[in-house]
Design an enzyme around this catalytic site. Structure first.
Site, PDB file in Angstrom:
ATOM      1  N   GLU A 277       0.738  -1.098  -0.015  1.00 39.85           N
ATOM      2  CA  GLU A 277      -0.024  -0.102   0.045  1.00 39.85           C
ATOM      3  C   GLU A 277       0.582   1.219  -0.047  1.00 39.85           C
ATOM      4  O   GLU A 277       0.793   2.049   1.144  1.00 39.85           O
ATOM      5  CB  GLU A 277      -0.885  -0.104   1.140  1.00 39.85           C
ATOM      6  N   GLU A 375      -4.482  -8.861  -1.610  1.00 44.84           N
ATOM      7  CA  GLU A 375      -5.042  -8.439  -0.233  1.00 44.84           C
ATOM      8  C   GLU A 375      -6.440  -7.965  -0.141  1.00 44.84           C
ATOM      9  O   GLU A 375      -6.982  -7.179  -0.757  1.00 44.84           O
ATOM     10  CB  GLU A 375      -4.029  -7.646   0.470  1.00 44.84           C
TER      11      GLU A 375
END
Length: 605
Positions: A277, A375
């Protein structure tokens, strides 16, 4: 005709994205590495039409819903039912075997986190062996696509990297020659547990993701790095929690040392995302902003080649679908397709819901670059509610080009931990909840992941699904999703998610045949269809010699359409639908824009 010849003749396809050279997770001389297969590989062919069902309803009563339960198998029919059939309205689904071959598959799985390693290390030897078999064995979920955290994450009780070089995480001084690098103690504990996974299943694709780089490599405050004369970090200040590109050389060495250290523990890492991220930089847990420019420079200036020298692919981005330009810029900034960036990685947390169609756009631009959904979390699922979180974030990515998908945490304790005390995923459910040293719970996520990982083999080919195979989307209350892959034995695994509001009479067209059956409402249902060469005799008539469970050995095959038998529902009502709400996980979603101030990038929340 021998079975091996049948497989050679009927499992032929031309695909752009190959997974043939992605390596395996174990390397120790005492370990048996390489594909170990499962149902659908050459050693374990599908000879019988089968159906497996998991209810999406999270029951308040244990064992009252179906969990990878055998259901009525689909029936081979010679004639497509007419529109005047007395059967209930049907759903016609077409697997485009003539022109629809897409990407090859790697597999499905979860993520190794410090919480997983911690709770597994509390199990006695016999219980640990059983839980590993449940997760990775051919009699269990046979998961083949696994992530692990490099350093700490929000599912860690302690915050650390592999070279903090100071009093604590994010407070160290520059270690220019990385003389203080060490994966002890947490990294070695994780490598040791992953090696045990490799002993159970030798063909796991394993990739690593860091949540943060060492604090001294970041623009955290105005400390001046010795010998570099550049601002450098050392505090918990999050206003400029971003990578300092002056430390590219050190980070190339850092990742190289990590790969080598895991290898010394008998674990071969197969893939790397430079940052988990990279647009999330404001959490109270490990995180860091890494721009697409800095990511591309890091890869181009040493990381890409260092990883390729070690048999590790580079997977760009590792974040939400709302910023698809990021991985495209990384590919273009590292020599273009086929150079240093091998894949794009996506998460499910875009608001209001993930838009996986951007993966099709990416595939159009980079047809030979692999893609993965890396994810998604199931956050505080409640008993008595419906939960399609796994299927709704596995099937759409695959239909848009993903070669694999992974849910987040593999295992926690009963309090969703251990997790960061400063924030993070304090309610993320995994496949396993460890209750004591000799007891654990397999959650609904375990069975939902198993609907994919048990039946989709590595190297399977995903095929385009036409007709009424995919209707609705995550913004509404009604969805029916379908993905179909052809396994190495020539059989098909067809996974269907039915949140349509009623049982669906499905007629599935594959090649020259049609298969009919019921997909119960409120379920994820997987059909296994034998290789087409086993359906017909030499006169091109339907044959039951594949031992159909409908008719027993040498079983019967319908020569015309049949009305599907209504499948039994779970003990609780399956007549209503549920909207697919976004996961309540704000720690994984940062809305940010990039502006330019006096020629310098500035991050604005």
């Amino acid at each position: 005709m021998s079975r091996s010849i049948v497989f050679a003749l009927y499992y032929t396809s031309v695909v752009a994205q190959s997974v043939q050279h992605l390596g395996v997770s174990c390397i120790g001389s005492t370990q048996q590495c390489g594909p170990r297969g499962g149902i659908g590989d050459g050693a374990h062919p599908v000879l019988t039409a089968q159906s497996f069902i998991t209810d999406a309803l999270l029951s308040t009563t244990p064992n009252s819903t179906r969990q990878l339960a055998s259901g009525p198998p689909p029936v081979l029919i010679q004639a497509l039912p007419s529109s005047t059939s007395s059967c209930t309205p049907r759903r016609d689904i077409i697997i485009d075997t003539a022109n629809g071959a897409q990407q090859e598959m790697v597999g499905f799985g979860h993520a190794w986190t410090d919480s997983t390693v911690s709770v597994f290390n509390t199990l006695d030897n016999a219980t640990l062996a059983q839980v590993l078999e449940d997760l990775f064995g051919q009699s269990g979920n046979n998961m083949g696509f696994m992530r692990h955290t490099i350093g700490s994450s929000d599912l860690s009780g302690e915050q650390y990297t592999y070279d903090d070089n100071g009093p604590s995480f994010n407070e160290g001084e520059p270690d220019l020659d990385l003389s203080h690098f060490s994966i002890e103690p947490y990294g070695s504990a994780m490598a040791g547990m992953i090696a045990k996974m490799g002993a159970v299943k030798g063909d796991v694709f394993l990739f690593g993701s860091p949540w943060s780089y060492p604090g001294w490599t970041k623009f955290n405050d105005l400390f001046i790095a010795p010998n570099l004369n550049v601002p450098n970090g050392g505090s918990y200040n999050i206003l400029n929690n971003s990578f300092n590109p002056a430390f590219i050389l050190q980070m190339v060495t850092y990742f190289s040392k990590y790969i080598d250290a895991f290898r010394s523990h008998g674990v071969q890492v197969n893939g790397l995302t430079p940052m988990n991220e990279p647009l999330n930089y404001q959490g109270g847990y490990p995180c860091m902003y890494l721009s697409d420019v800095d990511a591309a420079n890091l890869i181009a200036q040493g990381l890409g080649q260092a990883m390729h020298d070690r048999g590790v692919i580079i997977m760009a981005y590792d974040h939400n679908t709302d910023q698809p330009v990021y991985p495209a810029r990384v590919v273009l900034g590292t020599g273009g397709e086929g150079a240093l960036t091998d894949a794009a990685a996506w998460h499910c947390y875009a608001s209001p819901v993930a838009n996986y169609s951007v993966m099709s756009d990416f595939k159009t631009m980079f047809p030979n670059t692999l893609q993965f959904m890396t994810e998604c979390s199931n956050y505080l699922p409640q008993s008595g509610t419906w939960n399609f979180e796994v299927a709704s974030n596995f099937i759409p990515p695959v239909t848009h080009g993903a070669s694999g998908a992974a849910m987040w945490v593999t295992a926690t304790d009963e309090s969703y931990g251990p997790h960061s005390p400063y924030g993070g995923c304090a309610g993320c459910l995994g496949s396993i909840v460890v209750n004591s040293s000799n007891t654990y719970t397999r959650t609904n996520d375990y069975y939902m992941v198993g609907q994919f990982s048990r039946f989709v083999r590595r190297g399977a080919v995903n095929y385009q699904v036409l007709g009424e195979g995919n209707e609705g989307d995550a913004r509404g209350a009604n969805q029916f999703y379908t993905m179909a892959v052809q396994n190495p034995d020539g059989s098909f695994a067809v996974v269907m998610m039915n949140n349509w509001g009623s049982d669906q009479d499905v007629v599935l067209e594959i090649g020259q045949g049609h298969w009919q059956g019921t997909v119960p409402n409120g379920t994820v249902t997987t059909w296994l269809i034998p290789a087409e060469a086993l359906w017909w005799d030499q006169g091109q008539n339907a044959t039951g010699t594949y031992n159909s469970t409908q008719g027993g050995a040498g079983g019967s095959v319908s020569t015309s359409a049949v009305c599907a038998t209504t499948a039994s529902s779970s003990s609780q009502s399956t007549t209503s639908t549920t909207a697919l709400e976004p996961v309540l996980d704000t720690t994984h979603t940062i809305a940010s824009v990039i502006t330019t101030v006096m020629g310098r990038r500035k991050h604005v929340a």
